[in-house]
Structure formats: C-alpha cells, structure tokens
Design a protein around this motif. Structure first.
Motif, short mmCIF file in Angstrom:
data_model
loop_
_atom_site.label_atom_id
_atom_site.label_comp_id
_atom_site.label_asym_id
_atom_site.label_seq_id
_atom_site.Cartn_x
_atom_site.Cartn_y
_atom_site.Cartn_z
N LEU A 265 0.93 -1.25 -0.10
CA LEU A 265 0.03 0.14 0.19
C LEU A 265 0.81 1.25 -0.05
CD1 LEU A 265 -3.01 1.37 0.04
CD2 LEU A 265 -2.74 1.05 2.60
N LEU A 268 2.21 1.77 -3.49
CA LEU A 268 1.27 2.20 -4.52
C LEU A 268 0.92 3.84 -4.10
CD1 LEU A 268 -1.11 -0.82 -4.79
CD2 LEU A 268 0.57 0.10 -6.47
N ASP A 269 0.64 4.03 -2.75
CA ASP A 269 0.36 5.40 -2.45
C ASP A 269 1.42 6.31 -2.81
OD1 ASP A 269 -1.97 5.02 -1.03
OD2 ASP A 269 -0.86 4.91 0.88
N TRP A 272 1.18 6.77 -6.97
CA TRP A 272 -0.10 7.45 -7.11
C TRP A 272 0.32 9.19 -6.93
CZ3 TRP A 272 -4.23 5.88 -9.51
CH2 TRP A 272 -5.22 6.71 -9.52
N SER A 296 -2.98 -3.96 -7.98
CA SER A 296 -2.88 -2.63 -8.59
C SER A 296 -4.06 -2.15 -9.13
CB SER A 296 -1.64 -2.57 -9.51
OG SER A 296 -0.29 -2.86 -8.90
N TYR A 299 -6.55 -1.10 -6.30
CA TYR A 299 -6.08 0.18 -5.80
C TYR A 299 -6.59 1.33 -6.71
CZ TYR A 299 -3.05 3.98 -4.18
OH TYR A 299 -2.67 5.06 -3.51
N GLU A 302 -10.20 1.92 -6.15
CA GLU A 302 -10.69 2.49 -4.96
C GLU A 302 -10.29 4.08 -5.31
OE1 GLU A 302 -11.93 1.44 -2.30
OE2 GLU A 302 -12.44 -0.22 -3.33
N ARG A 303 -9.33 4.15 -5.86
CA ARG A 303 -9.02 5.83 -6.05
C ARG A 303 -10.34 6.45 -7.13
NH1 ARG A 303 -6.40 3.66 -3.38
NH2 ARG A 303 -7.95 4.41 -1.89
#
Length: 570
Positions: A265, A268-269, A272, A296, A299, A302-303
């Motif tokens: 996480l 990926l944060d 992003w 991925s 993720y 979710e965004r």
C-alpha cells in the motif's frame, strides 16, 4: 512501368514524423545517401501534426520523449513541462527540421498510394499523388498510431452538426462554447480531451464501451534549476533508458506484490502521488500474475470511487474485465473529477451499443441524445492500418495485405520476407507501442543505417528477411507475449478494436533493452536472418561476411569514409 526519365533516389522514406525525420537525417547526412521523404501532411510532426485536440499531451516524460542522437540538440532545447503538450512537441519537431535542413528533402502534401518492388530493376517504384519515384531502398516510417478510424454507424451521414476525430483535429480549432457535445470513446485521447473541453461546453455526454485504467499525471513546470540538473546527468539517463524495459527511467520495482515482505500500500500510495505510468512498475509480477495484477487494479478502482461523487458513475468508470496494463494505461489530469460536473454525463454502451446516429445525435436503447458536436475519440487501426492503406507489393507481386492476412509477420520488426530492401521503423514485432517510441525509433534507424553501411561495404544491392528467421522471430514474439497477461485484454495491441482484424499480439513485450541486445547480436554476427543477392560480380552473398575482405563501397549510394558508422558521443 519503368521509364528513363523517372525520378530516382537511393532511398525513399515514407512519413515525416519523428521516425521519418531521423531516418532522413541519418541516411542523408550520416551515410551520404540521396534520400527523399514523402509526407501527406503540410509539415513535419507525424502524429503530433494531426492530433491537435484540446488537452493533447505526451504520456512519456518530455526529457525522454526527445532525440538523443545529437548532444548539442539535447543541450539547446529546454522542455517547459514534465509532460509536454502537443503544441510544444510540434514546435520541437519543427526546430529539428530547421536545425538539420530536413524540409528541403521532404515532399509535403503528398500521399503514397502504392509501392511495388521492380525485380528486374532491383528497386522500388513508389507511386504518389504527385508522381512516381524510384529508389533502391524503401524505409517506412508510417507511425504505429496514424490510421485513425471512425466506427461504422448507421445514419452518420444524416447528422446535422459537426463531426470530428481526435486524430484528425481541425488546425483552426473547434469552438465548444455553449455547445452540446457527444464524446464517443474513453481511451487515452478521450481521457485527455474531456477535462480540457468540459468547462466550455453547455453539456457533454460521454459514450463509454470499455473503461480505461488511468493514473494521475501530476504534471508540473520544469524550472531552470531542475533542467540544469537534468542536463548534467542526461548521458546517464539516456544510457539507462536504452537498457530499460519501456525506454525511460522510472523507479524500479520493489519486488513481488505477492511476497508478503513489501509495503504494498505504501508503494502504491507513493507512486500514485508522484504520478505517471511508473505506477504500473511498482512490482515485478504485475503483468505476469493475475493475483498480483489485481492488487494494483483494485487500488486504482478505489481511487476512482473516492474521486467520483456519484456511485453509479464511479462503478461504470471502474474497469473490471481485463488486467490493468493489458490495455494501454492512461495518464490524466482531472479526468475522473470531471464527472462531478453537473453538465457531464456518462452513458454505458457496453451492453446496449449505439444503435445509430440520427440527424440530432446518437441513439442508445431508443433514446436520442441531441448534440451539436460529435467527437470520435475512437483511436486507430494500430500498427498495421497505415500499411494496409498503401498498395505495397514485393517479389512476385505478393501484396503486404496478403502476407499479413493472418496477422503481421516481420523479422525483428524491421524487415519482411518477400519484400526486398524494405525496412519498417517501429514495425510489428518490435517494442514500438509498448515503449517510449523515440528511443525505439532511434535504435531502429541506427540499426538500419549500420546495416546499409554493411551492405555497401560488401557491394550487396539486395537484401531480404529469411523465411525461417521471420517465422522464428514471430514465434518468439508470441512466446514472450504469452508469458505475460497482455493477451488477457481486448486491446488494440491485439487488433481487438477493429472488426475483422486478426487477433494477434503485435508488439514485442520483452522490453527495449532486451530487444536492443537481440538486434545488436544479429549485427555482431554478420546479420544472420537475411538473404543477400544481386552482388555486382555475381558471387553468392552470405549473411556472415561482415569480417571478410571488404569490397569497394557500392556506387548505388554514397557512403564515405568519414561518415561511415557515424555515432553520437553518447
């Protein structure tokens, strides 16, 4: 038919985008060849000449989406943003054309209609809208994404408003103020276009068949100090880009997404927040393992749901039926947030397609959507469409359309069996569309130039890809693709956006660096995989004579001792 007064050159280059411009420069100024380029547009730039829609921008970082062959060019040009806009890229193309005097050897506003190999003359006859031209060598720089397509809809000719395609945008622009607009297609072009026009339109209706995964660009200005630092390390950046998978330098993967010992996480944060397509490279197994890929993909979904206020719209915008990255991942600025505007609507046409276009606008499930403008952001007949638009014929009258009827077949993405003395820049079977294409362009042009030098040194005037070598390369391209998840997406990489097109994965998915090494190995071994013929004294020519006693330089084109194998200091 051959006549005595037909115009002749050593080589003809089709196209004056970044591939055609570098081919013209390298062969003319590096090898001393007599070269002419044919371009249907009125100026240089290729895809950036035609794609002038609002919001058009490169999704590779500008410091890499540029030529590296001349350190002085690299030092003199300064990019203003991390991701350059279409006007800036077109300005750069014009600067290159001016700097190297390319326009004097480019025939603008001229279309190639046919190219036939004349076997007795051992040369290509190229038919254009302004006359016939002959040359020993034919170099295609047609562009992988240049054959724009509008799907066939009943009633489209009845529409009373304006119709535009993002790939053929009016040079004078389009006034959207107070207009009702239908945008059909949500790939890269549509994702860039929508936020750029939404503020001016009275209403925008987006018709979506398949949602795309898109990551934020986080675009920004490149300040003078930052660019000074970039220039200081440019040689190292370029070297790393040439050895990379995608042709630009990004943060390396931190390991497997399934290993259990990585901060999934957190990584990926961070990616992003930084923006750009390097998001896809967070882990080593994203494009080879569906379980890792789902991490991925989830993720991004979710965004999307966090950004889009309406849950129904958010759900429609979430891709669900293909792994992330198996269709071209998009890079955007405020695309998802644009759907929070009251005058922007999304219509799902995945299960209920557009039935027809009426005089008023598109019709879906019996409902007519009245609009003033229809924009087709429906992409291209990628990689092969531009070839099929030209009547290309090789030995024995074999048409390229027939040779590629079951899908494109090349050797190294550079040459085609039965089509002598023809070379394809970023053709099918090369990394091309899976890479920062300018890195791939430079590698192809330089390889072709070195090979032509090799042929000239040996007095060889005819070369052709060997059938077995081509078959072996096609098998390898398929094998590499099958080891990934790429074949799981109904993408234009597979030709899935064009009805009736063979479903064949067209680019080489092994990466820019690995591909470059393969091509270098072929050159180092004396170019196995090519058959040679038409040697001046009739001696049989082999593919492994690079280190034999050199023959005099062929007079069919002028390679001089001072410019043979000219390379930049990088």
């Amino acid at each position: 038919m051959k006549t005595q007064n037909q115009e002749r050159h050593d080589a003809i280059v089709i196209g004056a985008g970044f591939g055609g411009m570098y081919a013209l420069h390298r062969l003319r100024d590096g090898l001393g060849m007599d070269v002419v380029a044919i371009e249907r547009g009125s100026d240089v730039g290729g895809t950036w000449y035609w794609n002038r829609y609002p919001g058009a921008r490169c999704d590779a970082e500008s410091i890499f989406y540029s030529y590296s062959f001349d350190p002085r060019l690299q030092a003199d040009w300064r990019w203003s943003e991390k991701y350059a806009t279409q006007p800036e890229i077109l300005s750069y193309a014009g600067h290159v054309a001016d700097r190297y005097g390319l326009r004097r050897d480019i025939r603008f506003d001229t279309e190639v209609t046919a190219a036939h190999f004349d076997e007795p003359a051992n040369e290509w006859l190229v038919r254009t809208t302004s006359g016939d031209i002959r040359a020993r060598f034919l170099i295609t720089a047609l562009g992988c994404l240049s054959a724009s397509r509008i799907p066939s809809f009943d009633g489209i000719d009845d529409f009373t408003g304006q119709i535009h395609h993002t790939g053929r945008w009016p040079h004078e622009g389009v006034d959207f103020r107070g207009k009702r607009v239908a945008m059909i297609g949500t790939g890269s072009s549509g994702i860039q276009l929508l936020p750029a026009i939404a503020a001016d339109c009275a209403h925008v209706t987006v018709f979506q068949r398949t949602p795309s995964y898109s990551v934020p660009a986080r675009n920004r200005t490149l300040g003078p100090n930052e660019f000074t630092r970039i220039r200081a390390v440019y040689p190292h950046l370029r070297a790393d880009a040439r050895k990379s998978a995608g042709g630009q330098v990004t943060a390396p993967p931190i390991g497997s997404a399934l290993s259990g010992d990585t901060d999934i996480l957190g990584e990926l944060d961070q990616r992003w927040a930084e923006g750009g397509a390097s998001f896809l490279g967070a882990f080593t197994d994203t494009l080879v393992d569906e379980r890792a890929n789902k991490i991925s993909a989830d993720y991004v979904r979710e965004r999307i749901k966090e950004t889009v206020a309406d849950p129904t719209t958010a759900e429609l915008l979430c891709p669900k039926d293909y792994p992330i990255g198996t269709k071209r991942i998009c890079v955007d600025t405020d695309y998802y947030a644009t759907y929070n505007r009251d005058h922007v609507d999304l219509v799902d046409v995945s299960t209920t397609p557009i039935e027809r276009i009426t005089a008023e606008g598109p019709t879906v499930d019996g409902t007519v959507y009245p609009v003033d403008v229809i924009i087709f952001a429906t992409g291209f007949d990628a990689m092969t469409g531009a070839f099929e638009a030209v009547d290309i014929r090789g030995r024995g009258g074999m048409t390229l359309r027939d040779a590629w009827a079951a899908g494109p077949r090349t050797y190294l993405g550079l040459a085609v069996h039965r089509f002598p003395n023809m070379f394809t820049i970023t053709g099918p079977g090369s990394p091309s569309v899976l890479s920062n294409v300018i890195v791939s362009i430079e590698q192809h042009v330089e390889w072709i130039a070195d090979y032509l030098t090799h042929l000239a040194e040996l007095g060889i005037t005819r070369t052709e890809a060997d059938q077995d070598a081509q078959d072996s390369w096609v098998d390898e391209v398929n094998k590499v693709a099958d080891a990934t998840l790429y074949t799981k997406g109904r993408s234009w990489y597979l030709g899935a956006n064009v009805p009736g097109k063979p479903r064949v994965f067209m680019p080489y998915a092994g990466g820019v660096g690995a591909y470059r090494q393969r091509c270098d190995d072929v050159a180092a071994k004396g170019y196995p995989g090519f058959t040679h013929g038409a040697v001046p004294d009739g001696r049989p020519a082999t593919t492994n004579t690079a280190k034999d006693s050199p023959r005099p330089i062929a007079q069919s084109y002028r390679v001089t001792a001072n410019n043979t194998r000219q390379r930049s200091s990088q």
